[in-house]
Structures are given as structure tokens and as C-alpha cells.
Design a protein around this motif. Structure first.
Motif, short mmCIF file in Angstrom:
data_model
loop_
_atom_site.label_atom_id
_atom_site.label_comp_id
_atom_site.label_asym_id
_atom_site.label_seq_id
_atom_site.Cartn_x
_atom_site.Cartn_y
_atom_site.Cartn_z
N VAL A 194 0.83 -1.06 0.16
CA VAL A 194 0.03 -0.06 -0.23
C VAL A 194 0.91 1.23 0.06
O VAL A 194 1.87 1.61 0.76
N ILE A 195 0.62 2.24 -0.76
CA ILE A 195 1.09 3.52 -1.01
C ILE A 195 0.01 4.57 -0.69
O ILE A 195 -1.17 4.25 -1.16
N VAL A 196 0.27 5.35 0.08
CA VAL A 196 -0.60 6.31 0.76
C VAL A 196 -0.23 7.65 0.51
O VAL A 196 1.04 7.93 0.45
N THR A 197 -1.16 8.52 0.26
CA THR A 197 -0.70 10.07 0.02
C THR A 197 -1.47 10.92 1.04
O THR A 197 -2.33 10.50 1.45
N SER A 198 -0.85 12.02 1.45
CA SER A 198 -1.54 13.24 2.32
C SER A 198 -0.71 14.41 2.01
O SER A 198 0.70 14.27 1.84
N ARG A 199 -1.27 15.65 2.50
CA ARG A 199 -0.64 16.83 2.36
C ARG A 199 -0.07 17.17 3.97
O ARG A 199 0.25 18.08 3.92
N ASP A 200 -0.36 15.95 4.86
CA ASP A 200 0.21 16.27 6.25
C ASP A 200 1.12 15.13 6.69
O ASP A 200 0.81 13.90 6.46
N ASP A 201 2.36 15.67 7.08
CA ASP A 201 3.33 14.78 7.35
C ASP A 201 3.03 14.07 8.46
O ASP A 201 3.42 12.66 8.57
N ALA A 202 2.33 14.44 9.53
CA ALA A 202 1.78 13.85 10.85
C ALA A 202 0.95 12.56 10.49
O ALA A 202 1.06 11.44 11.04
N LYS A 203 0.09 12.77 9.43
CA LYS A 203 -0.65 11.61 8.93
C LYS A 203 0.11 10.74 8.32
O LYS A 203 -0.51 9.36 8.26
N LEU A 204 0.77 10.81 7.43
CA LEU A 204 1.57 10.07 6.88
C LEU A 204 2.50 9.24 7.78
O LEU A 204 2.58 7.93 7.43
N GLU A 205 3.10 9.82 8.79
CA GLU A 205 3.84 8.79 9.76
C GLU A 205 3.04 8.12 10.31
O GLU A 205 3.40 6.78 10.78
N ARG A 206 1.74 8.23 10.93
CA ARG A 206 0.64 7.53 11.38
C ARG A 206 0.20 6.32 10.47
O ARG A 206 0.13 5.31 10.99
N ALA A 207 0.13 6.73 9.16
CA ALA A 207 -0.07 5.72 8.33
C ALA A 207 1.03 4.79 8.17
O ALA A 207 0.74 3.56 8.03
N GLY A 208 2.23 5.12 8.20
CA GLY A 208 3.33 4.01 8.12
C GLY A 208 3.28 3.15 9.50
O GLY A 208 3.74 2.14 9.53
N SER A 209 2.85 3.67 10.73
CA SER A 209 2.78 2.79 11.81
C SER A 209 1.65 1.97 11.68
O SER A 209 1.81 0.82 12.30
N LEU A 210 0.64 2.14 10.75
CA LEU A 210 -0.36 1.28 10.45
C LEU A 210 0.12 0.22 9.47
O LEU A 210 -0.93 -0.67 9.07
#
Length: 345
Positions: A194-210
Motif C-alpha cells: 500500500v502506497i498512501v498520500t496526504s498533505r500532512d506529514d503527521a498523518k503520513l507518519e501515523r499511516a506508516g505505523s499502521l
């Protein structure tokens, strides 16, 4: 009982928490004491205008819910008082050609809770018994309620429409919202990349933890380049999209030959360039989707039970704090679902 109504259209001034009389339960219906419900983008849409959706004011808000059965027909072969359940929010007619084929979500006379009829932001709700399913035992009330819209929508998009396989790669736009997070969870649960996108680095970091395998800040303007680099120049097998016009060109260019794009929203606009030449030269497939059938909901609940998956809840609010919850939803700052605790549960 206490319930949250829209009394007109506008801002939070038209949303009121007030007492009302619960109509009597009809034969074939189940009376559910609601413990939790979650907020969805359509709650904002119904508050703001409700344009194009047949409804009457005042109307109780809310699509999804989890709770306990208080009343059910004595002859019901499955359900019983005291049972913990979740609710499917789309009530179909059961008689049209689509219902007869099992495609209840395509019903020509479908009614959605919180849209065409009173919804779930209330202490009690009665719905046809066909809409009620046993709650996965490992989930809390808010987690269970979240399955009825976001996870069901993502399930149909990924598995019924795009037919994602464990060895494939899926690109998910706009991580942080409920349906995109559901897509990440479900895709990872079957072993897909899964590749994910966001404009928010904090959300991307949390997605990485998931479990996201690769994250891309879409502010960089390099979404397509990043997808191609991660996939060795091939592209994603599936693109999961609910943003619309703003990301459509990136979504199309990120697909592998023969890839599939599935969409369920157009929050940034609904008139993107079609890019027809790319579609036929690369033999791409595009699917529209919304919610899911009763059978798909049953399959999703079984999968959640077996896999132990838990929806991401950002924050829970008491029903009386619905205005604050709507403000938070409108801000887009949440990561996961915003939930309501009904009557303090």
C-alpha cells in the motif's frame, strides 16, 4: 428519547439536540438501543444543503450505529433481545431487479439512514431486521459502528470492484479520512502493498505505523514519480480514490497497464479531464462505487472477526457535543473516525 436533528440547512445553528417521541416498532423491525454512532461526510452535506436527496425536516441525523437489541419479533430465527449488533444503513425495497440479484446497494428505491429517513444519532432506532448483524465481539462500540459506512465502502471498492489481490500494489489517496484508512487496513490485512498520500506529514507518519509500505506528501507534486520509483516504473495495480478532480490526473498516470481505478467521492470537484487516450491505450478500468450490499457487509464482519482488525477512532464525543464533532469533521484534521457516545455509553 433524545436525538440530534437537522431543522433546516446552513451551519451548526440548524443542528439541535432535543427530546422526541419514538414511533412504535412495526412487525419485522428491530428496536436497537444505540450505544455509538460515527460521523460521515454526508452528515455535513445534509446539514449544509441536502440538495438532491429527498428528505423531510426536521430529520434525525446519522448513518451508522452499534447497539443492543431491545425488541425483536419473537419468531425471528437469528436475532434476540440483549444481542449486540451493528446496523447496515441502506434500506432496500427487496423487489426491484437489482435487489432480486442481491445487489441491494443498487436498489432503485433505496433509503439511507440519516439521508432519506431518520438516522442513528438517537438513543433508539428501529430498522428492518434484515439491516441488523451481530457485532464482532472484540470491538468497542465506536469501532463497531465505524464498519457500517467506511469499512463497508472500502470493502466493496477493493474486493468486489477492483478485485485487489495479495500480491498487488494499491495507491490510496488522502490517508487520514475514514474510508482511506479503512482501505489501508483491509489491503494490508490481505498482504497487499500500500502506497498512501496526504498533505500532512503527521498523518503520513501515523499511516506508516499502521503498515503503509510507502508514503508520499502530495504537496511535493511528485506523487506519480514516487509511485513509479516504488514499483520499479510499473505503476500501481489499483488506485483507490475519493478526492475527485484535484487528484484525477495523478491517479490515472499512476496506474500500471491494465490497472484499475475505483472511486467513491468527488470532494474536490466532479469534472476532471477524462484522459480517454490513456484509458484505451493502457486498457485501464474505472469503477464507481458506494457503500456495499447486505452480503458484503456480512462478509466484512466475518473478515473483521477472523483477522482481529480494529477501525481507527480519532476521538469520541458525547451526543450533546455534536456541534464540536461536526466542526472537527469539517476541519479535516482528524485521523480516523469521529464517534458519538449516545446517552453517555
Amino acid at each position: 428519547m433524545k436525538a440530534a436533528f437537522i431543522t433546516g440547512h446552513g451551519g451548526n445553528e440548524v443542528v439541535r439536540i432535543q427530546d422526541c417521541t419514538l414511533p412504535p416498532r412495526a412487525p419485522g423491525e428491530v428496536l436497537v438501543r444505540v450505544h455509538a454512532a460515527t460521523l460521515n461526510q454526508v452528515d455535513l452535506y445534509m446539514r449544509n444543503s441536502g440538495a438532491g436527496i429527498t428528505h423531510q425536516l426536521p430529520q434525525i441525523m446519522g448513518l451508522d450505529a452499534a447497539g443492543i437489541i431491545d425488541e425483536v419479533d419473537a419468531c425471528d430465527p437469528i436475532l434476540q433481545p440483549g444481542q449486540e449488533v451493528v446496523i447496515h444503513p441502506g434500506i432496500s425495497c427487496g423487489r426491484c431487479e437489482y435487489c432480486q440479484r442481491g445487489q441491494t446497494v443498487l436498489c432503485t428505491r433505496i433509503q439511507f439512514l440519516g439521508e432519506h429517513r431518520d438516522g442513528t444519532f438517537a438513543q433508539w432506532i428501529h430498522v428492518p431486521a434484515t439491516q441488523v448483524f451481530p457485532k464482532p465481539a472484540h470491538l468497542g462500540w465506536a469501532e463497531a459502528a465505524a464498519l457500517g459506512v467506511n469499512h463497508l465502502t472500502a470493502w466493496r471498492m477493493l474486493f468486489s470492484k477492483a478485485r485487489l489481490q495479495p500480491w498487488e500494489t494499491v495507491l490510496v489517496f488522502g490517508i487520514g479520512g475514514g474510508v482511506s484508512l479503512a482501505a489501508l487496513q483491509l489491503a494490508k490485512a490481505i498482504g497487499a502493498r500500500v502506497i498512501v498520500t496526504s498533505r500532512d506529514d503527521a498523518k503520513l507518519e501515523r499511516a506508516g505505523s499502521l503498515g503503509a509500505d510507502h508514503v508520499v506528501n502530495s504537496r511535493s507534486g511528485h506523487v506519480v514519480r514516487e509511485v513509479m520509483a516504488f514499483t520499479g516504473g510499473r505503476g500501481a495495480d489499483v488506485v483507490f480514490e475519493n478526492v475527485g478532480e484535484a487528484v484525477w490526473p495523478l491517479a490515472m498516470k499512476s496506474l500500471a497497464r491494465g490497472g484499475r481505478l475505483v472511486t467513491c467521492g468527488a470532494t474536490s470537484g466532479d469534472q476532471p479531464g477524462a484522459d480517454l487516450r490513456r484509458i484505451f491505450v493502457r486498457q485501464l478500468q474505472i469503477f464507481g462505487s458506494s457503500l456495499g450490499t447486505l452480503a458484503e457487509f456480512n462478509d466484512l464482519l466475518g473478515f473483521v472477526t477472523r483477522s482481529g482488525l480494529r477501525p481507527v477512532i480519532d476521538r469520541e464525543y458525547p451526543l450533546d457535543a455534536l456541534h464540536a464533532a461536526l466542526d472537527q469533521l469539517e476541519s479535516g484534521a482528524q485521523f480516523g473516525k469521529l464517534a458519538l457516545r449516545i446517552d453517555g455509553h
